[in-house]
Design a protein around this motif. Structure first.
Motif, short mmCIF file in Angstrom:
data_model
loop_
_atom_site.label_atom_id
_atom_site.label_comp_id
_atom_site.label_asym_id
_atom_site.label_seq_id
_atom_site.Cartn_x
_atom_site.Cartn_y
_atom_site.Cartn_z
N MET A 171 0.84 -1.19 0.00
CA MET A 171 0.00 0.00 0.00
C MET A 171 0.88 1.26 0.00
O MET A 171 2.08 1.18 0.23
N ARG A 172 0.26 2.42 -0.18
CA ARG A 172 1.05 3.66 -0.29
C ARG A 172 1.34 4.24 1.09
O ARG A 172 2.41 4.05 1.66
N GLN A 173 0.37 4.90 1.68
CA GLN A 173 0.65 5.60 2.94
C GLN A 173 0.63 4.67 4.14
O GLN A 173 1.45 4.78 5.03
N THR A 174 -0.34 3.74 4.16
CA THR A 174 -0.45 2.83 5.30
C THR A 174 -0.39 1.38 4.81
O THR A 174 -1.25 0.99 4.01
N PRO A 175 0.57 0.58 5.20
CA PRO A 175 1.65 0.91 6.15
C PRO A 175 2.88 1.51 5.50
O PRO A 175 3.89 1.71 6.17
N GLY A 176 2.82 1.77 4.20
CA GLY A 176 3.97 2.39 3.55
C GLY A 176 5.12 1.43 3.29
O GLY A 176 6.26 1.86 3.13
N ARG A 177 4.83 0.16 3.29
CA ARG A 177 5.88 -0.84 3.05
C ARG A 177 5.20 -2.13 2.58
O ARG A 177 3.97 -2.24 2.62
N SER A 178 6.01 -3.09 2.21
CA SER A 178 5.49 -4.41 1.84
C SER A 178 5.39 -5.27 3.08
O SER A 178 6.23 -5.21 3.97
N TRP A 179 4.35 -6.09 3.15
CA TRP A 179 4.19 -6.98 4.29
C TRP A 179 5.23 -8.09 4.24
O TRP A 179 5.75 -8.45 3.18
N LYS A 180 5.52 -8.65 5.41
CA LYS A 180 6.41 -9.80 5.48
C LYS A 180 5.81 -10.97 4.69
O LYS A 180 4.61 -11.11 4.59
N ASN A 181 6.71 -11.81 4.16
CA ASN A 181 6.32 -13.01 3.43
C ASN A 181 5.56 -12.72 2.14
O ASN A 181 4.83 -13.56 1.63
N GLN A 182 5.73 -11.52 1.60
CA GLN A 182 5.13 -11.19 0.32
C GLN A 182 5.75 -12.05 -0.77
O GLN A 182 6.97 -12.23 -0.84
N ALA A 183 4.92 -12.67 -1.59
CA ALA A 183 5.42 -13.49 -2.70
C ALA A 183 6.21 -12.63 -3.66
O ALA A 183 5.67 -11.67 -4.23
N MET A 184 7.48 -12.95 -3.84
CA MET A 184 8.35 -12.16 -4.70
C MET A 184 9.21 -13.10 -5.56
O MET A 184 9.36 -14.28 -5.23
N PRO A 185 9.77 -12.57 -6.64
CA PRO A 185 10.72 -13.39 -7.39
C PRO A 185 11.92 -13.75 -6.52
O PRO A 185 12.28 -13.01 -5.61
N GLY A 186 12.52 -14.90 -6.79
CA GLY A 186 13.69 -15.29 -6.01
C GLY A 186 14.10 -16.72 -6.29
O GLY A 186 13.61 -17.37 -7.21
N HIS A 187 15.02 -17.21 -5.48
CA HIS A 187 15.53 -18.57 -5.66
C HIS A 187 14.44 -19.59 -5.37
O HIS A 187 13.73 -19.50 -4.38
N MET A 188 14.34 -20.58 -6.26
CA MET A 188 13.29 -21.59 -6.14
C MET A 188 13.91 -22.97 -6.08
O MET A 188 14.83 -23.30 -6.82
N GLY A 189 13.43 -23.78 -5.16
CA GLY A 189 13.91 -25.15 -5.03
C GLY A 189 15.12 -25.25 -4.11
O GLY A 189 15.47 -24.32 -3.39
N SER A 190 15.76 -26.45 -4.12
CA SER A 190 16.93 -26.74 -3.29
C SER A 190 16.62 -26.54 -1.81
O SER A 190 17.41 -25.97 -1.07
N GLU A 191 15.45 -27.02 -1.38
CA GLU A 191 15.04 -26.91 0.01
C GLU A 191 14.68 -28.30 0.54
O GLU A 191 14.17 -29.13 -0.20
N GLN A 192 14.95 -28.51 1.82
CA GLN A 192 14.60 -29.81 2.41
C GLN A 192 13.09 -29.92 2.56
O GLN A 192 12.44 -29.02 3.08
N ARG A 193 12.57 -31.04 2.11
CA ARG A 193 11.14 -31.29 2.20
C ARG A 193 10.91 -32.73 2.64
O ARG A 193 11.69 -33.63 2.33
N THR A 194 9.82 -32.95 3.37
CA THR A 194 9.45 -34.28 3.85
C THR A 194 8.09 -34.65 3.28
O THR A 194 7.13 -33.89 3.41
#
Length: 213
Positions: free
Chosen positions: A149-172
């Protein structure tokens, strides 16, 4: 009793079960896993055993790794080591070998592995974001769009889906069934898919959340 094995994913195939139904299975080379070290409450504060898997060339093993294996009475230095916690004091000793006999056909197991690495990925591939129009000069095809949002809260929320490294994670993957055990070849046929690429190391253990009959 030790109900955990180290292994290697070999690939997928399909077999017929007792009802003549074609079942997709993953072939896992499980063990044999020598016991490299035994830990108890008296000596280390908890009960556990250290299992090994595979063998590495003598020139590739460090002096510490080679000495650790020699202390357990092993001829070859294991390529992979993993510690398994136990509720009670271990009944095995260094040098003993754990095989596929620790499991039975029809048993429910969990398989732990490292997922395939996909490199840097955008949100369409990584989080299945819809994206924008695919044509008519929109200039907005596979982009993420607004992330806050713009003025409130004026930032991106935590855990926002963004581009980045995918895979290479431990999974069960839990509650998989053992379809067949080929003891003479140290193979376990597991119903369904498991994490990782062919040739990747995996950990097989008795199911912790096995469904009650």
């Amino acid at each position: 009793m030790i109900t955990t094995l180290l292994g290697k994913k070999l690939g997928m195939t399909q077999v017929y079960d007792a009802q003549n139904v074609l079942v997709p299975v993953t072939v896992v080379e499980a063990g044999p896993c020598p016991v490299v070290q035994v830990k108890t409450v008296e000596t280390d504060g908890y009960n556990a055993v250290q299992l090994g898997f595979g063998a590495q060339k003598a020139k590739n093993a460090s002096k510490a790794e080679a000495a650790h294996a020699k202390k357990a009475g092993l001829e070859n230095t294991p390529r992979l080591l993993n510690e398994v916690r136990l509720a009670a004091a271990p009944t095995v000793k260094p040098g003993d070998v754990v095989t596929v006999a620790a499991f039975t056909e029809g048993q429910t197991i969990d398989v732990i592995g490292i997922t395939k690495g996909k490199g840097f990925a955008g949100v369409v591939k990584r989080f299945r974001v819809a994206g924008g129009p695919a044509s008519h000069g929109s200039m907005f095809h596979r982009r993420i769009g607004s992330i806050g949002m713009r003025q409130t809260p004026g930032r991106s929320w935590k855990n926002q889906a963004m581009p980045g490294h995918m895979g290479s994670e431990q999974r069960t993957v839990q509650n998989l069934s053992v379809v067949k055990i080929i003891a003479d070849k140290n193979l376990i046929l597991v119903k369904g898919a498991i994490p990782g690429a062919n040739g990747d190391d995996v950990i097989i253990r008795a199911g912790k959340k096995a469904k009650k009959a």
